[in-house]
Scaffold this motif. Structure first.
Motif, PDB file in Angstrom:
ATOM      1  N   LEU A   1      58.580   0.766  43.901  1.00  0.00           N
ATOM      2  CA  LEU A   1      58.690  -0.147  44.955  1.00  0.00           C
ATOM      3  C   LEU A   1      58.322  -0.040  46.248  1.00  0.00           C
ATOM      4  O   LEU A   1      57.688  -0.639  47.318  1.00  0.00           O
ATOM      5  CB  LEU A   1      59.991  -1.231  44.696  1.00  0.00           C
ATOM      6  N   VAL A   2      59.173   1.052  46.671  1.00  0.00           N
ATOM      7  CA  VAL A   2      59.266   1.478  48.462  1.00  0.00           C
ATOM      8  C   VAL A   2      58.208   2.476  48.608  1.00  0.00           C
ATOM      9  O   VAL A   2      57.813   2.795  49.876  1.00  0.00           O
ATOM     10  CB  VAL A   2      60.507   2.025  48.556  1.00  0.00           C
ATOM     11  N   GLY A   3      57.318   2.899  47.549  1.00  0.00           N
ATOM     12  CA  GLY A   3      56.393   3.659  47.903  1.00  0.00           C
ATOM     13  C   GLY A   3      56.605   5.355  47.973  1.00  0.00           C
ATOM     14  O   GLY A   3      55.886   5.875  48.919  1.00  0.00           O
ATOM     15  N   VAL A   4      57.830   5.649  47.891  1.00  0.00           N
ATOM     16  CA  VAL A   4      58.314   7.094  48.172  1.00  0.00           C
ATOM     17  C   VAL A   4      58.900   7.896  46.904  1.00  0.00           C
ATOM     18  O   VAL A   4      59.449   7.314  46.117  1.00  0.00           O
ATOM     19  CB  VAL A   4      59.350   6.976  49.142  1.00  0.00           C
ATOM     20  N   GLU A   5      58.461   9.038  46.608  1.00  0.00           N
ATOM     21  CA  GLU A   5      58.966   9.684  45.389  1.00  0.00           C
ATOM     22  C   GLU A   5      60.268   9.861  45.649  1.00  0.00           C
ATOM     23  O   GLU A   5      61.058   9.958  46.658  1.00  0.00           O
ATOM     24  CB  GLU A   5      58.455  11.239  45.452  1.00  0.00           C
ATOM     25  N   VAL A   6      61.181   9.778  44.205  1.00  0.00           N
ATOM     26  CA  VAL A   6      62.641   9.944  44.302  1.00  0.00           C
ATOM     27  C   VAL A   6      63.302  11.439  45.258  1.00  0.00           C
ATOM     28  O   VAL A   6      64.206  11.214  45.689  1.00  0.00           O
ATOM     29  CB  VAL A   6      62.976  10.020  42.779  1.00  0.00           C
ATOM     30  N   PRO A   7      62.731  12.545  44.933  1.00  0.00           N
ATOM     31  CA  PRO A   7      63.264  13.598  45.591  1.00  0.00           C
ATOM     32  C   PRO A   7      63.396  13.390  47.082  1.00  0.00           C
ATOM     33  O   PRO A   7      63.957  13.885  47.816  1.00  0.00           O
ATOM     34  CB  PRO A   7      62.245  14.908  45.006  1.00  0.00           C
ATOM     35  N   GLU A   8      62.315  12.610  47.678  1.00  0.00           N
ATOM     36  CA  GLU A   8      61.991  12.262  48.989  1.00  0.00           C
ATOM     37  C   GLU A   8      63.075  11.425  49.655  1.00  0.00           C
ATOM     38  O   GLU A   8      63.573  11.663  50.583  1.00  0.00           O
ATOM     39  CB  GLU A   8      60.789  12.022  49.629  1.00  0.00           C
ATOM     40  N   LEU A   9      63.324  10.322  48.612  1.00  0.00           N
ATOM     41  CA  LEU A   9      64.386   9.377  49.037  1.00  0.00           C
ATOM     42  C   LEU A   9      65.705  10.091  48.963  1.00  0.00           C
ATOM     43  O   LEU A   9      66.776   9.611  49.783  1.00  0.00           O
ATOM     44  CB  LEU A   9      64.369   8.341  47.887  1.00  0.00           C
ATOM     45  N   LEU A  10      65.825  10.982  48.325  1.00  0.00           N
ATOM     46  CA  LEU A  10      67.299  11.575  48.315  1.00  0.00           C
ATOM     47  C   LEU A  10      67.762  12.641  49.284  1.00  0.00           C
ATOM     48  O   LEU A  10      68.697  13.088  49.596  1.00  0.00           O
ATOM     49  CB  LEU A  10      67.619  12.430  46.843  1.00  0.00           C
TER      50      LEU A  10
END
Length: 674
Positions: A299-308
Motif C-alpha cells: 500500500l505505501v510502496g516501501v519494502e518491509v525491512p526498510e519500513l522497520l
C-alpha cells in the motif's frame, strides 16, 4: 581441591570440602558467606557460628547429628558414601528457609558438603523443572589411560549408581552410532574425543556440545558440558543434561508464532503496529513501525525491512501529521480511533482502525473503503451517519489478557461497567447490571476457557443488551488472539455484533421446517420426534396416564369433490384451530397427513381432569364447528395407558380405537385403555 565448573556451583547456595586431617573446611562457593570463599576455615568455628546465628532453634539436633565435629569425623572415616538431610536457616530476620544439605565421602576421606535452598522447589515444581535441567550423568575421564567412571541417577533421581570402563573414545563412538541421529553421530563423536576436548579447553573453562538422541519414535535433546576436574588437568568431567522440554517448548512457540505471522502476512487487509515516540516534554513527534504485513508494505510502496529501519516521517516527510495525536491517544490512553486516510497517488481511501497493544504502542488495521467513501460523497452523507453505521456493526470492543484473566474495555455503551475487570468480575457484573442474560453466563465462561486452552479464534452467540431499557437481543461475540511484539504476552481481542434479526429469521425458518404450512400445527416428523423425546424422558416412570388421539374428518374426499379444494383447506384449518382450542399448549398436535391429525396428551388423568372431560370438550367444540359447516363430522380414536409404553404401542392402539369408531358409523369417538 576439586575444580568445579560454574554450572555445578549454580546448583548450590554453598559448596565446601572438609579435610579430616586438618579439621578444616575449604569454601568453593557460598551465597550467604562470600567473604569465606576460596580459603580454608576451622570447622569447629564455622559449626558454632552457624549454630548460633543461622540454624533454626528447633533444628539444632539435626545440625549436631550430622555436622558436629565428632559426627562429621565419623562420617569421613565410616562406610556411608552419601548422606543428605533438610534443615531450616534464619534469613536475616525475614523468616526461615528450607535447605537441603548433601554430604559425600570422597576417595581420600575428604567430605564434600553442598547446600541448596529448596523453598522455590516446593513452591513451584514447574518453574524449577524449567530452570534446572534433568541431570543424566556425570562422567570422570582419565586423560592418560582413557578410562572413565560414570555416575548416573536411578529412576527416582535419588541414588547415583556407578559404572566404570576403559577406552572412553571407543565406547563413545559405539554409543553415538547406536543412539544419536545419523546426521549428527559422526561429528558428535569427533567433538567428544579426548584430544579434541583438550584442545577446546585450552582457552576456556567449559566446552559445550548439543546432540539429538533417538528414543523409539521420539527425539531427545541433550546438552554436554566438559571441564577439567581439578587444577592438575589430568581428568575431565563430563556432565550431560536433558533439555528436551526446553527445546520442544521453543519449537512449539516458533510454530505458533509462524502460524500467527503467516495469518497476518497472508491477510489481504493491511496490518501494522508502531511505537509512538515522545520528545523530552512528553509530546509525540513521530512513530516507529514495529510490524508490517505485505499488504501494508504494498500500500505505501516501501519494502518491509526498510519500513522497520527508520521513523515514519523520515521515510515519508511529506505525510500529513494530523493523525499523530490520535495515535498518541490510542497508544498511551488506550482510546481506539477510526481515522480516514486518502492515498492520493493510488486513488484509494482507507479507514484506519487504531487500537492499543500496550502502553506506548498501537496497532492498526487498514480497511479499503474507497467505494463506500466515494458513494458517501456522492450522496452527501454526513460523518455522523457513518459513525452510526460503524457503531451498529460493532457494539463493543475489549482486550482480554489470558494470563491475568483481566479485561480492558475499549468502547462500550454500558456506563455502569468498569473499564478494567477480572474475568469472573466482568461476567458477574454484566449479569447483575442486566446487560447479559443469566443463562448465557456459562457460555461466556466456556468461551474464555477455550481461549486459555489454546484456541486462537472463536465465536459464540449470546443474549444481551447494550442499554437496560431495551429488550434482550442476540449478539455474536468474536474472539481472536495475538502475541505482543515486545512483552511476548498472549492477548485476546473481542468484539460484539448485533445478529438479532438473523437469529429471529433463523428461528422462524426452523419453526417453518417443523410446522405443517396449511394448518400451522406440527408436521409429522416433528410431531413424532417430540412424542418420542417425551416418552424417553419418562422411561424411568412406572405409572403414567398419557393418551394418544388419532382423528380424521369424515368423508373429506366428498367435501373436496362437492365444495372444492379451497373449501377443504378451510375445513382443515378450522379443525386444526379447534384442536389448539381444546388441548393445552404443552400437548403435542401434529398433522398426520391429508385429513388425519394426532394429539398426544401427557398426564391425561391428572388433577382436575380426565380423558372423558377432554373428549367432551373436544366434542363440544366440534359441535360449534358444525354450525359453520353443517356437513362436518370427525371420527376419533383414543388410547390411554396407565403405564409408559412405546410410541408404536400408543399409535397402534389409538388406530384400533379409530377403526372401531368408523365401524360404528363415524362422527363419534372410542376410548381404549391399557
Amino acid at each position: 581441591m576439586i575444580q568445579f565448573p560454574t554450572l555445578i556451583k549454580k546448583f548450590c547456595d554453598a559448596l565446601l570440602e572438609y579435610d579430616p586431617e586438618t579439621k578444616k573446611l575449604y569454601w568453593y562457593h557460598s551465597e550467604r558467606k562470600p567473604d569465606l570463599c576460596n580459603r580454608w576455615s576451622d570447622h569447629e568455628e564455622i559449626y558454632e557460628m552457624y549454630r548460633e546465628r543461622y540454624v533454626c532453634r528447633d533444628d539444632l539436633d539435626i545440625w549436631e547429628r550430622f555436622l558436629s565435629p565428632e559426627n562429621i569425623e565419623r562420617f569421613a572415616q565410616g562406610n556411608t558414601a552419601e548422606e543428605h538431610f533438610y534443615i531450616r536457616f534464619e534469613n536475616m530476620g525475614r523468616g526461615l528457609e528450607w535447605h537441603e544439605i548433601s554430604m559425600e565421602q570422597m576417595e581420600d576421606s575428604h567430605v564434600l558438603i553442598g547446600s541448596r535452598d529448596v523453598r522455590e522447589i516446593y513452591q513451584s515444581a514447574a518453574i524449577t523443572k524449567a530452570i534446572l535441567p534433568e541431570l543424566d550423568y556425570v562422567c570422570f575421564i582419565d586423560i592418560e589411560t582413557g578410562s572413565y567412571v560414570l555416575y548416573y541417577p536411578d529412576a527416582n533421581k535419588t541414588v547415583f549408581s556407578q559404572n566404570t570402563a576403559d577406552d572412553y573414545d571407543t565406547v563413545i563412538d559405539a554409543f553415538n552410532r547406536k543412539h544419536v541421529i545419523p546426521e549428527e553421530a559422526q561429528t558428535l563423536t569427533q567433538n567428544m574425543q579426548i584430544g579434541h576436548v583438550r584442545q577446546m579447553l585450552n582457552d576456556k573453562n567449559e566446552y559445550i556440545l548439543y546432540a539429538t538422541f533417538k528414543k523409539e519414535e521420539d527425539l531427545l535433546y541433550k546438552k554436554l558440558c566438559f571441564a577439567y576436574a581439578d587444577a592438575t588437568r589430568k581428568k575431565l568431567v563430563l556432565i550431560r543434561t536433558d533439555i528436551s522440554s526446553v527445546v520442544n517448548e521453543r519449537k512449539l512457540r516458533e510454530k505458533e508464532e509462524r502460524k500467527r505471522v503467516a495469518y497476518l502476512e497472508n491477510m489481504p487487509v493491511a496490518c501494522v503496529s508502531a511505537e509512538v515516540l515522545l520528545d523530552p516534554d512528553g509530546a509525540p513527534y513521530d512513530f516507529r513501525i514495529t510490524y508490517s504485513n505485505q499488504a501494508y508494505a504494498k500500500l505505501v510502496g516501501v519494502e518491509v525491512p526498510e519500513l522497520l529501519k527508520r521513523n515514519y516521517y523520515e521515510i515519508f516527510p511529506d505525510m500529513d501529521r494530523k493523525r499523530l495525536p490520535y495515535y498518541y491517544d490510542t497508544a498511551y490512553n488506550g482510546t481506539p480511533h477510526v481515522l480516514s486516510w486518502d492515498v492520493e497517488e493510488k486513488n484509494r481511501h482507507m479507514l484506519i482502525h487504531a487500537f492499543q497493544i500496550e502502553k506506548g504502542h498501537f496497532g492498526s488495521v487498514l480497511v479499503d473503503t474507497t467505494e463506500e467513501y466515494f458513494l458517501t460523497k456522492e450522496l452527501q452523507r454526513s460523518r455522523e451517519e457513518m459513525q452510526r453505521i460503524l457503531e451498529t456493526t460493532t457494539d463493543l470492543i475489549f482486550e482480554y489478557h489470558v494470563e491475568t484473566k483481566r479485561f480492558n474495555i475499549s468502547r462500550i455503551g454500558m456506563d455502569e461497567v468498569q473499564k478494567s475487570l477480572s474475568e469472573e468480575g466482568l461476567i458477574e457484573t454484566l449479569v447483575q447490571k442486566g446487560y447479559l442474560e443469566p443463562s448465557c453466563a456459562p457460555v461466556l465462561e466456556q468461551a474464555f476457557s477455550r481461549m486459555k486452552k489454546g484456541e486462537s479464534r472463536l465465536s459464540v452467540n449470546l443474549k444481551a443488551r447494550i442499554r437496560k431499557e431495551e429488550g434482550w437481543s442476540w449478539y455474536r461475540l468474536n474472539l481472536f488472539e495475538f502475541q505482543t511484539e515486545y512483552m511476548h504476552e498472549r492477548k485476546t481481542f473481542g468484539y460484539l455484533q448485533n445478529i438479532n434479526q438473523d437469529m429471529l429469521r433463523q428461528e422462524e425458518l426452523e419453526k417453518r421446517a417443523q410446522t405443517d404450512p396449511l394448518t400451522r400445527v406440527l408436521n409429522t416428523s416433528e410431531g413424532k420426534r417430540k412424542i418420542k423425546q417425551l416418552l424417553e424422558s419418562q422411561k424411568d416412570i412406572k405409572h403414567g396416564n398419557n393418551a394418544m388421539f388419532i382423528m380424521d374428518i369424515d368423508d373429506f374426499k366428498q367435501i373436496n369433490d362437492t365444495y372444492g379444494h379451497m373449501a377443504g383447506d378451510r375445513v382443515l384449518k378450522a379443525f386444526a384451530e379447534i384442536l389448539r382450542k381444546t388441548f393445552r399448549a404443552e400437548d403435542i398436535i401434529y398433522r398426520l397427513g391429508g385429513d388425519e391429525f394426532v394429539v398426544f396428551v401427557e398426564d391425561a388423568e391428572g388433577t382436575g381432569r380426565n380423558i372423558e372431560s377432554i373428549v367432551q370438550k373436544l366434542n363440544f367444540n366440534i359441535q360449534g364447528l358444525k354450525k359453520r359447516y353443517s356437513f362436518f363430522g370427525s371420527s376419533i380414536g383414543v388410547y390411554v395407558a396407565d403405564t409408559v409404553c412405546s410410541f408404536e404401542k400408543y399409535y397402534a392402539e389409538a388406530d384400533k380405537a379409530l377403526y372401531e369408531t368408523k365401524k360404528k358409523g363415524k362422527d363419534h369417538f372410542t376410548i381404549r385403555k391399557g
